[in-house]
Design a protein around this motif. Structure first.
Motif, PDB file in Angstrom:
ATOM      1  N   VAL A   1      -0.363  30.531  11.108  1.00 30.06           N
ATOM      2  CA  VAL A   1       0.045  31.503  12.130  1.00 30.06           C
ATOM      3  C   VAL A   1      -1.116  31.905  13.043  1.00 30.06           C
ATOM      4  CG1 VAL A   1       1.008  33.815  12.509  1.00 30.06           C
ATOM      5  CG2 VAL A   1       1.928  32.365  10.687  1.00 30.06           C
ATOM      6  N   ASP A   2      -2.308  32.125  12.465  1.00 26.08           N
ATOM      7  CA  ASP A   2      -3.434  32.569  13.310  1.00 26.08           C
ATOM      8  C   ASP A   2      -4.260  31.412  13.873  1.00 26.08           C
ATOM      9  OD1 ASP A   2      -4.897  31.699  11.151  1.00 26.08           O
ATOM     10  OD2 ASP A   2      -5.639  33.692  10.570  1.00 26.08           O
ATOM     11  N   GLY A   3      -3.842  30.165  13.557  1.00 26.75           N
ATOM     12  CA  GLY A   3      -4.502  28.995  14.145  1.00 26.75           C
ATOM     13  C   GLY A   3      -5.935  28.784  13.700  1.00 26.75           C
ATOM     14  N   ASN A   4      -6.289  29.269  12.480  1.00 28.37           N
ATOM     15  CA  ASN A   4      -7.696  29.134  12.051  1.00 28.37           C
ATOM     16  C   ASN A   4      -7.945  27.889  11.197  1.00 28.37           C
ATOM     17  OD1 ASN A   4      -6.563  29.792   9.613  1.00 28.37           O
ATOM     18  ND2 ASN A   4      -8.027  31.415   9.107  1.00 28.37           N
ATOM     19  N   GLY A   5      -6.924  27.022  11.068  1.00 30.04           N
ATOM     20  CA  GLY A   5      -7.135  25.764  10.338  1.00 30.04           C
ATOM     21  C   GLY A   5      -6.847  25.826   8.850  1.00 30.04           C
ATOM     22  N   THR A   6      -6.450  26.999   8.348  1.00 28.32           N
ATOM     23  CA  THR A   6      -6.045  27.122   6.936  1.00 28.32           C
ATOM     24  C   THR A   6      -4.807  28.019   6.866  1.00 28.32           C
ATOM     25  OG1 THR A   6      -7.435  29.062   6.543  1.00 28.32           O
ATOM     26  CG2 THR A   6      -8.404  26.899   6.002  1.00 28.32           C
ATOM     27  N   ILE A   7      -4.118  27.920   5.710  1.00 27.68           N
ATOM     28  CA  ILE A   7      -2.918  28.744   5.509  1.00 27.68           C
ATOM     29  C   ILE A   7      -3.183  29.725   4.370  1.00 27.68           C
ATOM     30  CG2 ILE A   7      -0.495  28.706   4.786  1.00 27.68           C
ATOM     31  CD1 ILE A   7      -0.266  25.917   5.935  1.00 27.68           C
ATOM     32  N   SER A   8      -2.817  30.991   4.604  1.00 27.09           N
ATOM     33  CA  SER A   8      -2.970  32.012   3.564  1.00 27.09           C
ATOM     34  C   SER A   8      -1.613  32.320   2.944  1.00 27.09           C
ATOM     35  CB  SER A   8      -3.548  33.301   4.164  1.00 27.09           C
ATOM     36  OG  SER A   8      -2.567  33.895   5.017  1.00 27.09           O
ATOM     37  N   ASN A   9      -1.655  33.037   1.838  1.00 25.49           N
ATOM     38  CA  ASN A   9      -0.442  33.473   1.146  1.00 25.49           C
ATOM     39  C   ASN A   9       0.447  34.290   2.090  1.00 25.49           C
ATOM     40  OD1 ASN A   9       1.356  34.062  -0.825  1.00 25.49           O
ATOM     41  ND2 ASN A   9      -0.065  35.067  -2.206  1.00 25.49           N
ATOM     42  N   ASN A  10      -0.165  35.192   2.870  1.00 24.35           N
ATOM     43  CA  ASN A  10       0.604  36.040   3.800  1.00 24.35           C
ATOM     44  C   ASN A  10       1.280  35.229   4.896  1.00 24.35           C
ATOM     45  OD1 ASN A  10       0.085  38.400   2.511  1.00 24.35           O
ATOM     46  ND2 ASN A  10      -1.698  38.946   3.744  1.00 24.35           N
ATOM     47  N   GLU A  11       0.592  34.161   5.353  1.00 19.95           N
ATOM     48  CA  GLU A  11       1.190  33.322   6.402  1.00 19.95           C
ATOM     49  C   GLU A  11       2.418  32.600   5.864  1.00 19.95           C
ATOM     50  OE1 GLU A  11      -2.446  32.140   9.406  1.00 19.95           O
ATOM     51  OE2 GLU A  11      -2.493  31.251   7.414  1.00 19.95           O
ATOM     52  N   ILE A  12       2.336  32.131   4.617  1.00 19.84           N
ATOM     53  CA  ILE A  12       3.505  31.464   4.016  1.00 19.84           C
ATOM     54  C   ILE A  12       4.665  32.449   3.939  1.00 19.84           C
ATOM     55  CG2 ILE A  12       4.417  30.597   1.803  1.00 19.84           C
ATOM     56  CD1 ILE A  12       2.017  28.799   1.608  1.00 19.84           C
ATOM     57  N   LEU A  13       4.370  33.676   3.497  1.00 19.59           N
ATOM     58  CA  LEU A  13       5.425  34.675   3.383  1.00 19.59           C
ATOM     59  C   LEU A  13       6.031  34.989   4.759  1.00 19.59           C
ATOM     60  CD1 LEU A  13       7.081  36.607   1.673  1.00 19.59           C
ATOM     61  CD2 LEU A  13       5.212  38.271   1.834  1.00 19.59           C
ATOM     62  N   GLU A  14       5.190  35.063   5.780  1.00 24.53           N
ATOM     63  CA  GLU A  14       5.680  35.384   7.132  1.00 24.53           C
ATOM     64  C   GLU A  14       6.672  34.332   7.632  1.00 24.53           C
ATOM     65  OE1 GLU A  14       3.975  36.237  11.642  1.00 24.53           O
ATOM     66  OE2 GLU A  14       2.634  36.533   9.943  1.00 24.53           O
ATOM     67  N   ILE A  15       6.324  33.046   7.447  1.00 17.63           N
ATOM     68  CA  ILE A  15       7.226  31.978   7.917  1.00 17.63           C
ATOM     69  C   ILE A  15       8.485  31.924   7.054  1.00 17.63           C
ATOM     70  CG2 ILE A  15       7.488  29.509   8.377  1.00 17.63           C
ATOM     71  CD1 ILE A  15       5.529  30.866  10.285  1.00 17.63           C
ATOM     72  N   VAL A  16       8.317  32.065   5.740  1.00 18.19           N
ATOM     73  CA  VAL A  16       9.483  32.021   4.848  1.00 18.19           C
ATOM     74  C   VAL A  16      10.449  33.161   5.185  1.00 18.19           C
ATOM     75  CG1 VAL A  16      10.258  32.258   2.450  1.00 18.19           C
ATOM     76  CG2 VAL A  16       8.352  30.742   2.986  1.00 18.19           C
ATOM     77  N   ARG A  17       9.907  34.335   5.515  1.00 17.27           N
ATOM     78  CA  ARG A  17      10.778  35.457   5.924  1.00 17.27           C
ATOM     79  C   ARG A  17      11.579  35.094   7.176  1.00 17.27           C
ATOM     80  NH1 ARG A  17       6.711  40.098   4.833  1.00 17.27           N
ATOM     81  NH2 ARG A  17       7.415  40.830   2.806  1.00 17.27           N
TER      82      ARG A  17
END
Length: 203
Positions: free
Chosen positions: A111-127
């Motif tokens: 989501v923030d385009g920093n080249g890695t995925i965090s737990n919160n980003e996964i939750l945001e897309i899954v939501r």
């Protein structure tokens, strides 16, 4: 006032899209005509894109997901999609080669385009995916993935990550290629609906 946009696709763009997507010349030309009709400027705004998604999912709320999809395809970050970005988006969300599709999925989740995925980003897309699943259909989901939190936790667990860890693009692609179940969990399976809708438009 005459339309300054040419109503024909340039040869270079046509060849480029034919070799990078599964669409035929006839399909691309038809879509280009309807694209220009909807977007005379030759660009599609985020709001228009959200409107297109809304028409695909009348019984749900795809706004958040559409916003993330738009971000992942707006490759030059100018706030609009041109015809090429739009067709690549269609191709990857309704087909595409697995590797291409997974590179896109990574961009969607990053989501923030920093080249890695965090737990919160996964939750945001899954939501945002859950917002598109009609409530009645949500009731039929397996017990361990019937909420965004459960599904996100299941994905995170699969990658064997601690809460504050990150997933790199390589890890993400390899992990999903090794486990088809994760592929199912990270995507919303909308292609058939979109294909049907496009067929209606072409008739």
């Amino acid at each position: 006032m005459g339309n300054t946009k040419s109503s024909a696709l340039s040869k270079e763009l046509l060849e480029d899209l034919k070799s990078n997507t599964k669409y035929s010349e006839a399909e691309l030309c038809t879509w280009y005509q309807s694209f220009l009709k909807e977007c005379p400027s030759g660009k599609i705004s985020k709001e228009q894109f959200e409107g297109i998604y809304a028409s695909f999912f009348p019984n749900a709320d795809p706004t958040e997901y559409a916003r993330h999809v738009f971000r992942s395809f707006d490759t030059n970050a100018d706030g609009t999609l041109d015809f090429k970005e739009y067709i690549v988006a269609l191709h990857l969300t309704s087909g595409g080669k697995t590797l291409q599709k997974l590179e896109w999925a990574f961009a969607l989740y990053d989501v923030d385009g920093n080249g890695t995925i965090s737990n919160n980003e996964i939750l945001e897309i899954v939501r945002s995916i859950f917002n598109m699943i009609p409530v009645d259909d949500q009731k039929n989901l397996p017990e361990d993935e019937n909420t965004p939190e459960k599904r996100a936790a299941k994905i995170w667990e699969f990658f064997g990550k601690k809460e504050n860890d990150k997933i790199s693009e390589g890890e993400f692609i390899q992990g999903v290629m090794d486990n088809k179940d994760i592929l199912r969990l990270i995507q919303y399976d909308e292609p058939q609906k979109i294909k049907d809708k496009l067929k209606e438009k072409k008739q």
